[in-house]
Design a protein around this motif. Structure first.
Motif, PDB file in Angstrom:
ATOM      1  N   TYR A 186      20.606  -0.570  -0.323  1.00  0.00           N
ATOM      2  CA  TYR A 186      19.588  -1.508   0.130  1.00  0.00           C
ATOM      3  C   TYR A 186      20.256  -2.806   0.539  1.00  0.00           C
ATOM      4  O   TYR A 186      21.299  -3.175   0.033  1.00  0.00           O
ATOM      5  N   GLY A 187      19.637  -3.462   1.543  1.00  0.00           N
ATOM      6  CA  GLY A 187      20.229  -4.672   2.080  1.00  0.00           C
ATOM      7  C   GLY A 187      21.600  -4.432   2.674  1.00  0.00           C
ATOM      8  O   GLY A 187      22.592  -4.994   2.231  1.00  0.00           O
ATOM      9  N   GLY A 242      19.731   1.678   3.174  1.00  0.00           N
ATOM     10  CA  GLY A 242      18.414   1.348   2.659  1.00  0.00           C
ATOM     11  C   GLY A 242      17.678   2.490   1.979  1.00  0.00           C
ATOM     12  O   GLY A 242      16.456   2.450   1.843  1.00  0.00           O
ATOM     13  N   GLY A 259      15.657  -2.507   3.795  1.00  0.00           N
ATOM     14  CA  GLY A 259      16.415  -3.686   4.199  1.00  0.00           C
ATOM     15  C   GLY A 259      17.678  -3.353   4.951  1.00  0.00           C
ATOM     16  O   GLY A 259      18.770  -3.410   4.406  1.00  0.00           O
ATOM     17  N   TRP A 291      17.811  -8.311   3.280  1.00  0.00           N
ATOM     18  CA  TRP A 291      16.917  -7.972   2.163  1.00  0.00           C
ATOM     19  C   TRP A 291      16.884  -9.159   1.219  1.00  0.00           C
ATOM     20  O   TRP A 291      17.919  -9.675   0.824  1.00  0.00           O
ATOM     21  N   GLY A 346      12.790  -6.339   3.192  1.00  0.00           N
ATOM     22  CA  GLY A 346      13.879  -6.556   4.144  1.00  0.00           C
ATOM     23  C   GLY A 346      13.437  -6.492   5.574  1.00  0.00           C
ATOM     24  O   GLY A 346      12.290  -6.289   5.903  1.00  0.00           O
TER      25      GLY A 346
END
Length: 214
Positions: free
Chosen positions: A151-152, A175, A180, A184, A213
């Motif tokens: 994520y991010g 992600g 994201g 994020w 995000g």
């Protein structure tokens, strides 16, 4: 207040500012030749310890006078860290640059091909390009591209302030856990999160969608 000037070359290192108020820069800072950015590489793929595998780390209370400028920052896989907001939760984050309770200046770099995807022994893998927790980094005029995280993938701002300005955030992907692709965020710290005048394009998310995000 010193400047550490780095000649062109590929440096297989994972550097830690260790609380120093210094500028670490390529020769771009001298002559504004962007070739120095491409040719001065911090490659984090050979860490001394796999749990401290960010290319660049700020986790000793650095402020904006700690500066990283004019590098290609690549092949980092993140740093393992304990979450003060959620005791018992451990994360891996910040493949290119890891920022914890610090507020450095990150400018005129190419942050590329960092991957934070190893979830062994942690609750999640975040911030392929950069992660900031509980600080207020200044992230200016960088290219943040082709980074991967669960994520991010590009940038994570986690209970932190931050100024994200004039960057190209491009083709980051992942992600699978919380989304994201490009940026994020969750909450902010004492300082606000300011996202201004960035190109955020062609980032992709698979799995759970785009929670928190862009």
């Amino acid at each position: 207040g010193d400047i550490v000037l780095v000649d062109d070359g590929i440096y297989y290192e994972n550097i830690n500012f260790d609380g120093k108020a210094i500028t670490v820069a390529s020769n771009f800072i001298v002559d504004s030749d962007t070739n120095h950015i491409y040719n001065t590489v911090i490659d984090g793929s050979n860490p001394a310890h796999p749990d401290s595998a960010s290319c660049v780390s700020f986790h000793s209370g650095e402020d904006s006078s700690a500066v990283i400028q004019g590098f290609t920052i690549t092949r980092g896989t993140g740093t393992k860290w304990a979450d003060p907001n959620n005791p018992g939760f451990i994360w891996r984050g910040g493949g290119g640059i890891f920022t914890f309770s610090s507020s450095p200046t990150i400018r005129m770099n190419i942050i590329i091909d960092n991957k934070v995807i190893n979830t062994t022994g942690v609750n999640g893998a975040q911030g392929g390009g950069t992660l900031s927790y509980n600080g207020n980094p200044r992230i200016f005029n960088n290219i943040i591209m082709q980074n991967e995280a669960r994520y991010g993938a590009g940038i994570v701002i986690d209970y932190s302030g931050g100024i994200i300005k004039n960057n190209i955030i491009y083709k980051n992907y992942g992600g699978q856990d919380y989304g994201g692709g490009g940026i994020w965020t969750i909450g902010n710290g004492v300082n606000p999160i300011i996202i201004e005048n960035n190109h955020i394009v062609e980032n992709s998310v698979t799995g759970s969608g785009n929670y928190g995000g862009k």
